[in-house]
Design an enzyme around this catalytic site. Structure first.
Site, PDB file in Angstrom:
ATOM      1  N   LYS A  78       0.865  -1.180   0.000  1.00  0.00           N
ATOM      2  CA  LYS A  78       0.000   0.000   0.000  1.00  0.00           C
ATOM      3  C   LYS A  78       0.900   1.228   0.000  1.00  0.00           C
ATOM      4  O   LYS A  78       1.493   1.586   1.015  1.00  0.00           O
ATOM      5  CB  LYS A  78      -0.898   0.032   1.235  1.00  0.00           C
ATOM      6  CG  LYS A  78      -1.968   1.116   1.108  1.00  0.00           C
ATOM      7  CD  LYS A  78      -2.458   1.640   2.420  1.00  0.00           C
ATOM      8  CE  LYS A  78      -1.643   2.777   2.951  1.00  0.00           C
ATOM      9  NZ  LYS A  78      -1.614   3.986   2.110  1.00  0.00           N
ATOM     10  N   GLU A 113      -1.211   7.250  -0.052  1.00  0.00           N
ATOM     11  CA  GLU A 113      -2.334   7.657  -0.906  1.00  0.00           C
ATOM     12  C   GLU A 113      -2.003   8.905  -1.721  1.00  0.00           C
ATOM     13  O   GLU A 113      -2.656   9.199  -2.720  1.00  0.00           O
ATOM     14  CB  GLU A 113      -3.601   7.883  -0.072  1.00  0.00           C
ATOM     15  CG  GLU A 113      -3.479   8.827   1.114  1.00  0.00           C
ATOM     16  CD  GLU A 113      -2.999   8.115   2.390  1.00  0.00           C
ATOM     17  OE1 GLU A 113      -2.097   7.250   2.309  1.00  0.00           O
ATOM     18  OE2 GLU A 113      -3.515   8.445   3.474  1.00  0.00           O
ATOM     19  N   GLY A 172       7.298   5.179   7.912  1.00  0.00           N
ATOM     20  CA  GLY A 172       6.441   6.351   8.059  1.00  0.00           C
ATOM     21  C   GLY A 172       6.648   6.975   9.417  1.00  0.00           C
ATOM     22  O   GLY A 172       7.704   6.809  10.033  1.00  0.00           O
ATOM     23  N   GLY A 173       5.645   7.676   9.890  1.00  0.00           N
ATOM     24  CA  GLY A 173       5.774   8.444  11.117  1.00  0.00           C
ATOM     25  C   GLY A 173       5.639   7.596  12.375  1.00  0.00           C
ATOM     26  O   GLY A 173       5.103   6.479  12.343  1.00  0.00           O
ATOM     27  N   THR A 209       1.979   6.611  13.534  1.00  0.00           N
ATOM     28  CA  THR A 209       1.433   5.526  12.712  1.00  0.00           C
ATOM     29  C   THR A 209       2.133   4.219  13.049  1.00  0.00           C
ATOM     30  O   THR A 209       1.490   3.166  13.133  1.00  0.00           O
ATOM     31  CB  THR A 209       1.613   5.838  11.207  1.00  0.00           C
ATOM     32  OG1 THR A 209       1.278   7.196  10.974  1.00  0.00           O
ATOM     33  CG2 THR A 209       0.750   4.939  10.346  1.00  0.00           C
ATOM     34  N   GLY A 210       3.445   4.288  13.260  1.00  0.00           N
ATOM     35  CA  GLY A 210       4.205   3.079  13.601  1.00  0.00           C
ATOM     36  C   GLY A 210       3.697   2.432  14.875  1.00  0.00           C
ATOM     37  O   GLY A 210       3.561   1.206  14.959  1.00  0.00           O
ATOM     38  N   GLU A 250      10.332   1.443  10.182  1.00  0.00           N
ATOM     39  CA  GLU A 250      11.318   2.502   9.891  1.00  0.00           C
ATOM     40  C   GLU A 250      10.607   3.815  10.131  1.00  0.00           C
ATOM     41  O   GLU A 250       9.773   4.232   9.325  1.00  0.00           O
ATOM     42  CB  GLU A 250      11.771   2.423   8.425  1.00  0.00           C
ATOM     43  CG  GLU A 250      12.604   1.214   8.098  1.00  0.00           C
ATOM     44  CD  GLU A 250      13.990   1.273   8.692  1.00  0.00           C
ATOM     45  OE1 GLU A 250      14.444   2.361   9.088  1.00  0.00           O
ATOM     46  OE2 GLU A 250      14.619   0.205   8.782  1.00  0.00           O
ATOM     47  N   CYS A 259      13.888  11.302   6.209  1.00  0.00           N
ATOM     48  CA  CYS A 259      13.817  10.833   7.594  1.00  0.00           C
ATOM     49  C   CYS A 259      15.134  11.066   8.327  1.00  0.00           C
ATOM     50  O   CYS A 259      15.166  11.280   9.528  1.00  0.00           O
ATOM     51  CB  CYS A 259      13.441   9.364   7.622  1.00  0.00           C
ATOM     52  SG  CYS A 259      14.464   8.381   6.531  1.00  0.00           S
ATOM     53  N   GLU A 277      10.198  15.893  15.357  1.00  0.00           N
ATOM     54  CA  GLU A 277      10.611  15.813  13.956  1.00  0.00           C
ATOM     55  C   GLU A 277       9.718  16.779  13.166  1.00  0.00           C
ATOM     56  O   GLU A 277       8.544  16.523  12.971  1.00  0.00           O
ATOM     57  CB  GLU A 277      10.401  14.384  13.440  1.00  0.00           C
ATOM     58  CG  GLU A 277      10.852  14.210  12.012  1.00  0.00           C
ATOM     59  CD  GLU A 277      10.374  12.909  11.388  1.00  0.00           C
ATOM     60  OE1 GLU A 277       9.206  12.545  11.591  1.00  0.00           O
ATOM     61  OE2 GLU A 277      11.170  12.274  10.686  1.00  0.00           O
TER      62      GLU A 277
HETATM   63  P1  NAD Z   1       2.597   8.352   7.734  1.00  0.00           P
HETATM   64  O1  NAD Z   1       2.934   7.599   8.948  1.00  0.00           O
HETATM   65  O2  NAD Z   1       1.544   9.393   7.824  1.00  0.00           O
HETATM   66  O3  NAD Z   1       2.112   7.369   6.568  1.00  0.00           O
HETATM   67  C1  NAD Z   1       2.912   6.333   6.071  1.00  0.00           C
HETATM   68  C2  NAD Z   1       2.043   5.271   5.457  1.00  0.00           C
HETATM   69  O4  NAD Z   1       1.252   4.675   6.477  1.00  0.00           O
HETATM   70  C3  NAD Z   1       1.061   5.783   4.402  1.00  0.00           C
HETATM   71  O5  NAD Z   1       0.991   4.851   3.368  1.00  0.00           O
HETATM   72  C4  NAD Z   1      -0.247   5.838   5.170  1.00  0.00           C
HETATM   73  O6  NAD Z   1      -1.386   5.724   4.352  1.00  0.00           O
HETATM   74  C5  NAD Z   1      -0.106   4.611   6.063  1.00  0.00           C
HETATM   75  N1  NAD Z   1      -0.952   4.607   7.251  1.00  0.00           N
HETATM   76  C6  NAD Z   1      -1.441   5.661   7.942  1.00  0.00           C
HETATM   77  N2  NAD Z   1      -2.178   5.229   8.990  1.00  0.00           N
HETATM   78  C7  NAD Z   1      -2.152   3.882   8.954  1.00  0.00           C
HETATM   79  C8  NAD Z   1      -2.722   2.867   9.769  1.00  0.00           C
HETATM   80  N3  NAD Z   1      -3.454   3.149  10.843  1.00  0.00           N
HETATM   81  N4  NAD Z   1      -2.500   1.583   9.456  1.00  0.00           N
HETATM   82  C9  NAD Z   1      -1.738   1.255   8.404  1.00  0.00           C
HETATM   83  N5  NAD Z   1      -1.180   2.163   7.573  1.00  0.00           N
HETATM   84  C10 NAD Z   1      -1.378   3.474   7.850  1.00  0.00           C
HETATM   85  O7  NAD Z   1       3.983   8.925   7.218  1.00  0.00           O
HETATM   86  P2  NAD Z   1       4.205   9.925   6.023  1.00  0.00           P
HETATM   87  O8  NAD Z   1       3.696  11.257   6.504  1.00  0.00           O
HETATM   88  O9  NAD Z   1       3.685   9.354   4.763  1.00  0.00           O
HETATM   89  O10 NAD Z   1       5.805   9.935   5.916  1.00  0.00           O
HETATM   90  C11 NAD Z   1       6.594  10.749   6.698  1.00  0.00           C
HETATM   91  C12 NAD Z   1       7.198   9.996   7.864  1.00  0.00           C
HETATM   92  O11 NAD Z   1       7.922   8.864   7.397  1.00  0.00           O
HETATM   93  C13 NAD Z   1       8.211  10.819   8.613  1.00  0.00           C
HETATM   94  O12 NAD Z   1       8.026  10.664  10.004  1.00  0.00           O
HETATM   95  C14 NAD Z   1       9.546  10.226   8.203  1.00  0.00           C
HETATM   96  O13 NAD Z   1      10.578  10.408   9.124  1.00  0.00           O
HETATM   97  C15 NAD Z   1       9.195   8.803   8.027  1.00  0.00           C
HETATM   98  N6  NAD Z   1      10.174   8.117   7.164  1.00  0.00           N
HETATM   99  C16 NAD Z   1      11.087   7.269   7.742  1.00  0.00           C
HETATM  100  C17 NAD Z   1      12.064   6.634   6.955  1.00  0.00           C
HETATM  101  C18 NAD Z   1      13.086   5.712   7.555  1.00  0.00           C
HETATM  102  O14 NAD Z   1      13.816   5.066   6.820  1.00  0.00           O
HETATM  103  N7  NAD Z   1      13.186   5.605   8.865  1.00  0.00           N
HETATM  104  C19 NAD Z   1      12.087   6.871   5.581  1.00  0.00           C
HETATM  105  C20 NAD Z   1      11.147   7.730   5.025  1.00  0.00           C
HETATM  106  C21 NAD Z   1      10.189   8.349   5.836  1.00  0.00           C
END
Ligand code: NAD
Length: 494
Positions: free
Chosen positions: A178, A181, A231-232, A235-236, A253, A287, A387
């Protein structure tokens, strides 16, 4: 892939619309213009994709393909990425708004990632273990996990996807991905490549849609064996909680608050140039961005003055503007968040030296935010601890090496950091003391697929890239084979 008639779900080897026909329009953040329309997948679509991936895994066409042949397949993907680089880079630039040159560099990195995992696909055959009994053949083998749920962010859409897809396939798994979006197009293109190159039906599936609808199915479905998420932090955490209910393997990550420590003996010009690069490359939407500048007090005034002067001259522009040196943020909502983050930092006592605004009338069409320096920060300033995920560098100063290390480690995150010094011993001590998963000495940002990437502390769980990046998608099995079965005598016949 047929983006404009919105049949963009790739499930069981076929393109399909969302079951309820829903669609989403993708906007280029650099221009505000429409890029295309994609299907907005539903929970039912996600479940259909998981079922297809499970069927494909159980059927075994891919997992039983010899590992060396799976590796060859990934090498062909890398070659195809090279051939279609311009098309992929353009799609990535349109979705993310990042400059075309940055998107092109990402495509090179993606090809390298597929090449690396192609080469090591058969490098982990397992090992024999001495069971202490010559009649026993005891071996540990590494097997695929099964169906992997891959969830990716918008800042490096296909790069982050490739760090997951390549090892998942190398290990013999099937997957449902996924993408964010906001930035789905290059993930759809890679599905097209995998399909065209003959990956068995159902091994690779893409469901575009939101985290709440599609992501939540991947993290909770009992047939998904592993979730790999980038991601963030918030969310993680939600994903870890959801995945715990079915005890899935998880790889996270997450974000970072990455220190960039400048000692007074550093190569001044290189450290200054790289401080700009660390914080403002890709508008800070990295990130590992080095947004926490920690500079020795003896050079701080000059260093920060020069940093501000250089930051003020950075040219912002859309993806195809050749004069641009950096691009926009991803969305209006994200720009509002960065605006709020900077305002809170200033309210908590930081001194705004440059930026702190959207960049003027010529930047109204996109979601731009000017490179920003927040000087004279205290450690507890929210701009230092959170962040910001934008082009914002906070500045703190230090007197001693111990103090520099303490400041650099005073964060809940632990993704990456850098130290600038010409003294080998200082470089060695500080790099070992930093509690961050990647440390650069006299450089910022480079990574290589051969070396592990991942976070200490709240920056994540698990590693991507390197041999560990393959192992994430495998599980060890111990096979204990007694070639001379015998009666144990524990429970003698009455
Ligand atoms: P986000 O957490 O908002 O979204 C990431 C993904 O998770 C998207 O596809 C989103 O649709 C999905 N998502 C959201 N809620 C969810 C849920 N409840 N269940 C399952 N999936 C869900 O992050 P973002 O705003 O897209 O990206 C930015 C973040 O990503 C920053 O915090 C950045 O530091 C981090 N990031 C980390 C790395 C790394 O290698 N550590 C690399 C790139 C980005």
């Amino acid at each position: 892939m047929t983006s404009n008639n919105a049949e963009t779900l790739f499930i069981d080897g076929a393109w399909a619309p969302a079951e309820n026909g829903a669609t989403r329009t993708i906007i280029c953040p650099g221009t505000g213009e429409e890029v295309g329309t994609v299907s907005e997948g539903t929970p039912a679509d996600a479940r259909r994709a998981v079922a297809a991936a499970k069927r494909a895994f159980d059927d075994g066409a891919w997992r039983r393909t010899p590992a060396a042949e799976r590796g060859d397949f990934l090498l062909r993907v890398a070659a195809e990425m090279g051939r279609r680089k311009a098309e992929f880079a353009r799609a990535e630039a349109l979705d993310t708004g990042k400059r075309l040159v940055e998107a092109e560099a990402d495509m090179d990195d993606i090809a390298s990632c597929f090449r690396y995992f192609g080469k090591i696909a058969d490098s982990h055959p397992g090992r024999l273990v001495d069971a202490g009994n010559p009649a026993v053949i005891s071996r540990v083998v590494y097997e695929p996990v099964g169906v992997c749920g891959l969830i990716t962010p918008w800042n490096f859409p296909l790069l982050q996807a490739s760090w997951k897809i390549a090892p998942a396939l190398a290990a013999g798994n099937s997957f449902v991905i996924k993408p964010s979006e906001l930035t789905p197009h290059t993930t759809l293109l890679i599905a097209e490549v995998l399909n065209d190159l003959g990956l068995p039906r159902g091994v690779a599936n893409v469901v575009t849609g939101t985290g709440a609808d599609v992501g939540a199915v991947l993290t909770s479905h009992e047939d998904v064996g592993m979730v790999s998420f980038t991601g963030g932090l918030a969310t993680g955490r939600a994903i870890a909680e959801s995945a715990a209910k079915t005890v899935k393997k998880i790889a996270l990550e997450l974000g970072g608050k990455n220190p960039n420590v400048i000692f007074p003996d550093a190569d001044y010009d290189a450290a200054l140039d790289n401080a700009l690069n660390a914080g403002f490359l890709d508008s800070g939407l990295v990130c590992s961005a080095g947004t926490r500048l920690i500079v020795h007090e003896s050079i701080a005034r000059r260093f920060v003055d020069d940093l501000v002067e250089r930051a003020n001259s950075i040219v912002m522009g859309g993806p195809f503007d050749e004069s641009a040196q950096t691009g926009p943020l991803i969305s209006k909502e994200h720009r509002d968040k960065v605006t709020d983050y900077v305002n809170r930092g200033v309210a908590a006592g930081a001194r705004l030296r440059c930026g702190g605004h959207w960049g003027g009338a010529e930047h109204e069409a996109g979601f731009f935010y000017a490179p920003t320096v927040l000087d004279e920060c205290t450690r507890d300033n929210p701009a230092v601890q959170e962040e910001g995920f934008g082009p914002v560098i906070t500045v703190e100063t230090f007197r001693t090496e111990e103090e520099a290390i303490a400041i650099a480690n005073d964060t809940m995150y632990g993704l990456s950091g850098a130290v600038w010094t010409t003294d080998m011993a200082t470089a060695n001590r500080v790099s070992r003391a930093l509690q961050h998963g990647t440390v650069w000495i006299n450089d910022y940002h480079p990574y290589i697929p051969q070396a592990e990437w991942g976070g200490f502390k709240m920056s994540g769980i698990g590693r991507e890239l390197g041999p560990s990046g393959l192992e994430e998608y495998q599980q060890a099995k111990h096979i204990y084979h007694n070639t001379e079965p015998a009666v144990t005598g524990w429970f003698p016949k009455a």
